[in-house]
Motif scaffolding. Structure first.
Motif, PDB file in Angstrom:
ATOM      1  N   VAL A   1       0.836  -1.194   0.000  1.00  0.00           N
ATOM      2  CA  VAL A   1       0.000   0.000   0.000  1.00  0.00           C
ATOM      3  C   VAL A   1       0.875   1.249   0.000  1.00  0.00           C
ATOM      4  CG1 VAL A   1      -1.680   1.339   1.335  1.00  0.00           C
ATOM      5  CG2 VAL A   1      -1.954  -1.140   1.106  1.00  0.00           C
ATOM      6  N   SER A   2       1.960   1.209   0.774  1.00  0.00           N
ATOM      7  CA  SER A   2       2.831   2.387   0.872  1.00  0.00           C
ATOM      8  C   SER A   2       3.499   2.696  -0.465  1.00  0.00           C
ATOM      9  CB  SER A   2       3.889   2.179   1.954  1.00  0.00           C
ATOM     10  OG  SER A   2       4.714   1.052   1.657  1.00  0.00           O
ATOM     11  N   HIS A   3       3.920   1.646  -1.181  1.00  0.00           N
ATOM     12  CA  HIS A   3       4.562   1.870  -2.481  1.00  0.00           C
ATOM     13  C   HIS A   3       3.558   2.432  -3.479  1.00  0.00           C
ATOM     14  CE1 HIS A   3       7.274   1.570  -5.781  1.00  0.00           C
ATOM     15  NE2 HIS A   3       6.687   0.526  -6.346  1.00  0.00           N
ATOM     16  N   LEU A   4       2.365   1.865  -3.494  1.00  0.00           N
ATOM     17  CA  LEU A   4       1.328   2.340  -4.407  1.00  0.00           C
ATOM     18  C   LEU A   4       0.939   3.780  -4.074  1.00  0.00           C
ATOM     19  CD1 LEU A   4      -0.221   1.182  -6.793  1.00  0.00           C
ATOM     20  CD2 LEU A   4      -2.026   0.486  -5.214  1.00  0.00           C
ATOM     21  N   SER A   5       0.853   4.082  -2.785  1.00  0.00           N
ATOM     22  CA  SER A   5       0.533   5.449  -2.375  1.00  0.00           C
ATOM     23  C   SER A   5       1.618   6.424  -2.803  1.00  0.00           C
ATOM     24  CB  SER A   5       0.345   5.505  -0.854  1.00  0.00           C
ATOM     25  OG  SER A   5       0.141   6.829  -0.408  1.00  0.00           O
ATOM     26  N   SER A   6       2.889   6.007  -2.679  1.00  0.00           N
ATOM     27  CA  SER A   6       4.005   6.874  -3.088  1.00  0.00           C
ATOM     28  C   SER A   6       3.955   7.160  -4.584  1.00  0.00           C
ATOM     29  CB  SER A   6       5.339   6.211  -2.729  1.00  0.00           C
ATOM     30  OG  SER A   6       5.502   6.135  -1.336  1.00  0.00           O
ATOM     31  N   ILE A   7       3.545   6.168  -5.372  1.00  0.00           N
ATOM     32  CA  ILE A   7       3.425   6.361  -6.824  1.00  0.00           C
ATOM     33  C   ILE A   7       2.292   7.340  -7.124  1.00  0.00           C
ATOM     34  CG2 ILE A   7       2.844   5.228  -8.994  1.00  0.00           C
ATOM     35  CD1 ILE A   7       4.239   2.713  -7.861  1.00  0.00           C
ATOM     36  N   GLU A   8       1.166   7.164  -6.451  1.00  0.00           N
ATOM     37  CA  GLU A   8       0.037   8.064  -6.684  1.00  0.00           C
ATOM     38  C   GLU A   8       0.353   9.501  -6.282  1.00  0.00           C
ATOM     39  OE1 GLU A   8      -3.677   6.847  -5.110  1.00  0.00           O
ATOM     40  OE2 GLU A   8      -3.851   5.087  -6.410  1.00  0.00           O
ATOM     41  N   ARG A   9       1.228   9.667  -5.284  1.00  0.00           N
ATOM     42  CA  ARG A   9       1.617  11.013  -4.840  1.00  0.00           C
ATOM     43  C   ARG A   9       2.813  11.550  -5.627  1.00  0.00           C
ATOM     44  NH1 ARG A   9       3.691  10.750  -0.138  1.00  0.00           N
ATOM     45  NH2 ARG A   9       3.594   8.495   0.221  1.00  0.00           N
ATOM     46  N   SER A  10       3.242  10.810  -6.648  1.00  0.00           N
ATOM     47  CA  SER A  10       4.358  11.200  -7.517  1.00  0.00           C
ATOM     48  C   SER A  10       5.679  11.298  -6.770  1.00  0.00           C
ATOM     49  CB  SER A  10       4.051  12.531  -8.228  1.00  0.00           C
ATOM     50  OG  SER A  10       2.921  12.402  -9.049  1.00  0.00           O
ATOM     51  N   VAL A  11       5.782  10.579  -5.644  1.00  0.00           N
ATOM     52  CA  VAL A  11       7.042  10.505  -4.914  1.00  0.00           C
ATOM     53  C   VAL A  11       7.952   9.467  -5.553  1.00  0.00           C
ATOM     54  CG1 VAL A  11       8.104   9.943  -2.693  1.00  0.00           C
ATOM     55  CG2 VAL A  11       5.980  11.256  -2.759  1.00  0.00           C
ATOM     56  N   GLU A  12       7.373   8.380  -6.012  1.00  0.00           N
ATOM     57  CA  GLU A  12       8.112   7.324  -6.697  1.00  0.00           C
ATOM     58  C   GLU A  12       7.470   7.064  -8.048  1.00  0.00           C
ATOM     59  OE1 GLU A  12       9.554   3.899  -4.218  1.00  0.00           O
ATOM     60  OE2 GLU A  12       7.985   4.623  -2.871  1.00  0.00           O
ATOM     61  N   ARG A  13       8.211   6.391  -8.932  1.00  0.00           N
ATOM     62  CA  ARG A  13       7.680   5.981 -10.224  1.00  0.00           C
ATOM     63  C   ARG A  13       7.460   4.474 -10.233  1.00  0.00           C
ATOM     64  NH1 ARG A  13       8.042  10.027 -14.101  1.00  0.00           N
ATOM     65  NH2 ARG A  13       9.564  11.664 -13.699  1.00  0.00           N
ATOM     66  N   ALA A  14       6.479   4.056 -10.971  1.00  0.00           N
ATOM     67  CA  ALA A  14       6.204   2.627 -11.115  1.00  0.00           C
ATOM     68  C   ALA A  14       7.108   2.038 -12.191  1.00  0.00           C
ATOM     69  CB  ALA A  14       4.739   2.407 -11.498  1.00  0.00           C
ATOM     70  N   SER A  15       7.363   0.741 -12.105  1.00  0.00           N
ATOM     71  CA  SER A  15       8.074   0.030 -13.162  1.00  0.00           C
ATOM     72  C   SER A  15       7.079  -0.373 -14.238  1.00  0.00           C
ATOM     73  CB  SER A  15       8.752  -1.219 -12.596  1.00  0.00           C
ATOM     74  OG  SER A  15       7.772  -2.146 -12.146  1.00  0.00           O
ATOM     75  N   THR A  16       7.599  -0.772 -15.406  1.00  0.00           N
ATOM     76  CA  THR A  16       6.730  -1.288 -16.457  1.00  0.00           C
ATOM     77  C   THR A  16       5.978  -2.519 -15.965  1.00  0.00           C
ATOM     78  OG1 THR A  16       8.161  -0.446 -18.213  1.00  0.00           O
ATOM     79  CG2 THR A  16       6.678  -2.255 -18.788  1.00  0.00           C
ATOM     80  N   GLN A  17       6.669  -3.376 -15.217  1.00  0.00           N
ATOM     81  CA  GLN A  17       6.012  -4.567 -14.678  1.00  0.00           C
ATOM     82  C   GLN A  17       4.799  -4.190 -13.828  1.00  0.00           C
ATOM     83  OE1 GLN A  17       7.527  -6.339 -11.092  1.00  0.00           O
ATOM     84  NE2 GLN A  17       7.551  -8.383 -12.015  1.00  0.00           N
ATOM     85  N   LEU A  18       4.958  -3.203 -12.943  1.00  0.00           N
ATOM     86  CA  LEU A  18       3.858  -2.823 -12.066  1.00  0.00           C
ATOM     87  C   LEU A  18       2.718  -2.162 -12.844  1.00  0.00           C
ATOM     88  CD1 LEU A  18       2.624  -2.681  -9.304  1.00  0.00           C
ATOM     89  CD2 LEU A  18       3.940  -0.595  -8.844  1.00  0.00           C
ATOM     90  N   ILE A  19       3.055  -1.323 -13.845  1.00  0.00           N
ATOM     91  CA  ILE A  19       2.005  -0.715 -14.661  1.00  0.00           C
ATOM     92  C   ILE A  19       1.201  -1.794 -15.378  1.00  0.00           C
ATOM     93  CG2 ILE A  19       1.574   0.674 -16.723  1.00  0.00           C
ATOM     94  CD1 ILE A  19       2.023   2.339 -14.275  1.00  0.00           C
ATOM     95  N   ALA A  20       1.888  -2.834 -15.856  1.00  0.00           N
ATOM     96  CA  ALA A  20       1.180  -3.939 -16.512  1.00  0.00           C
ATOM     97  C   ALA A  20       0.218  -4.610 -15.537  1.00  0.00           C
ATOM     98  CB  ALA A  20       2.177  -4.956 -17.065  1.00  0.00           C
TER      99      ALA A  20
END
Length: 301
Positions: A110-129
């Motif tokens: 949840v924390s990683h997904l939240s960080s991506i939604e807040r533009s703190v981190e970027r997702a990998s292609t694998q995760l976007i898939a």
């Protein structure tokens, strides 16, 4: 010299002391030491720490890519477009999923997904898939489209998404087609972030650089059993639907590839899909042909 402690540098840069220790283990930021073993950070260390933090937060680069960038001039592209996790958040909310539910569906925290939604981190292609499969939408639906002409996309009008490690996808068509062609740019050490599969057939043509693909194997033992395939400039490769693949730039310069994935003929026709795409990007795919029946399921990209 005005030496600083690890706590002082962490506060100045805006990271935790644990992060600075991790960077030291990754050979990104190695401070001096007192005879007693205490860390000592000089002005050059603080400056380097700021650059590392910027590369991580703005571009999502991994430690290997950051080391390459800091070691001297290279052709690694530095995207100046910030990560837009807002599109992912809007897509998730339109689908009616909570952060916890989507995290469970995509095997991430949840924390990683939240960080991506807040533009703190970027997702990998694998995760976007994984995310788009969970939402039941094509991958390009999370891009930001500004054009309305479905026939022509000029070079300066491409919807661009920059993912983890500086991997850049430039969409070559607007949503609504049976094909999703893209221009993929992968800096040295950039990768897919792990193995993933697509519902339709995938084709790639290497315009420049080198990519190492790994094909087959399971998620748990991918590194041990997947067969490596090196693809160089001028080579092309294709993979059947549902083939587990991963890729990495093992060369010294940015790899660029024309990347085409085949979608279901009805991938854009489902009302919920269209609602999610509209919420994420503000773009509404063209209406399906008369008589086409909505389809939603695992065969959507």
């Amino acid at each position: 010299m005005n030496w600083r402690s690890i706590g002082d540098v962490a506060a100045e840069v805006g990271v935790s002391p644990q992060t600075l220790r991790a960077w030291e283990k990754q050979d990104l930021l190695v401070p001096d030491r007192t005879p007693g073993g205490q860390r000592r950070y000089g002005p050059e260390h603080v400056s380097r720490a700021r650059r590392i933090a910027d590369l991580r937060q703005r571009h999502g680069w991994n430690p290997a890519a950051i080391r390459t960038s800091l070691s001297g001039p290279d052709d690694v592209p530095v995207p100046d477009e910030p990560a837009d996790g807002g599109r992912l958040r809007r897509a998730r909310l339109a689908s009616g999923l909570s952060l916890k539910e989507l995290a469970a569906m995509t095997d991430t925290s949840v924390s990683h997904l939240s960080s991506i939604e807040r533009s703190v981190e970027r997702a990998s292609t694998q995760l976007i898939a994984r995310i788009t499969d969970a939402l039941g939408v094509p991958m390009s639906s999370l891009a930001s489209f500004t054009r309305t002409d479905a026939s022509v996309v000029r070079a300066d009008e491409r919807a661009t998404v920059v993912l983890e490690g500086g991997v850049q996808w430039e969409e070559l068509l607007l949503p609504g087609h049976d094909l999703e062609p893209a221009l993929l740019s992968i800096p040295p050490h950039g990768s897919s972030g792990g193995p993933y599969s697509r519902p339709g057939e995938t084709f790639a043509f290497l315009m420049s650089g080198t990519l190492r693909f790994r094909v087959g194997g399971g998620l748990g033992d991918h590194a041990q059993v997947a067969e490596p395939i090196d693809v160089a400039e001028g080579d092309s490769v294709s993979f059947p639907s549902r083939t587990l693949i991963s890729w990495e730039n093992v060369g010294r310069k940015t790899a660029r590839a024309i990347w085409i994935e085949v979608l279901s003929p009805k991938a854009w026709s489902d009302p919920m899909t269209r609602r999610i795409v509209r919420a994420a990007s503000g773009f509404t795919p063209q209406e399906p042909a008369a008589g086409a029946e909505p389809e939603r399921g695992a065969d959507l990209r």
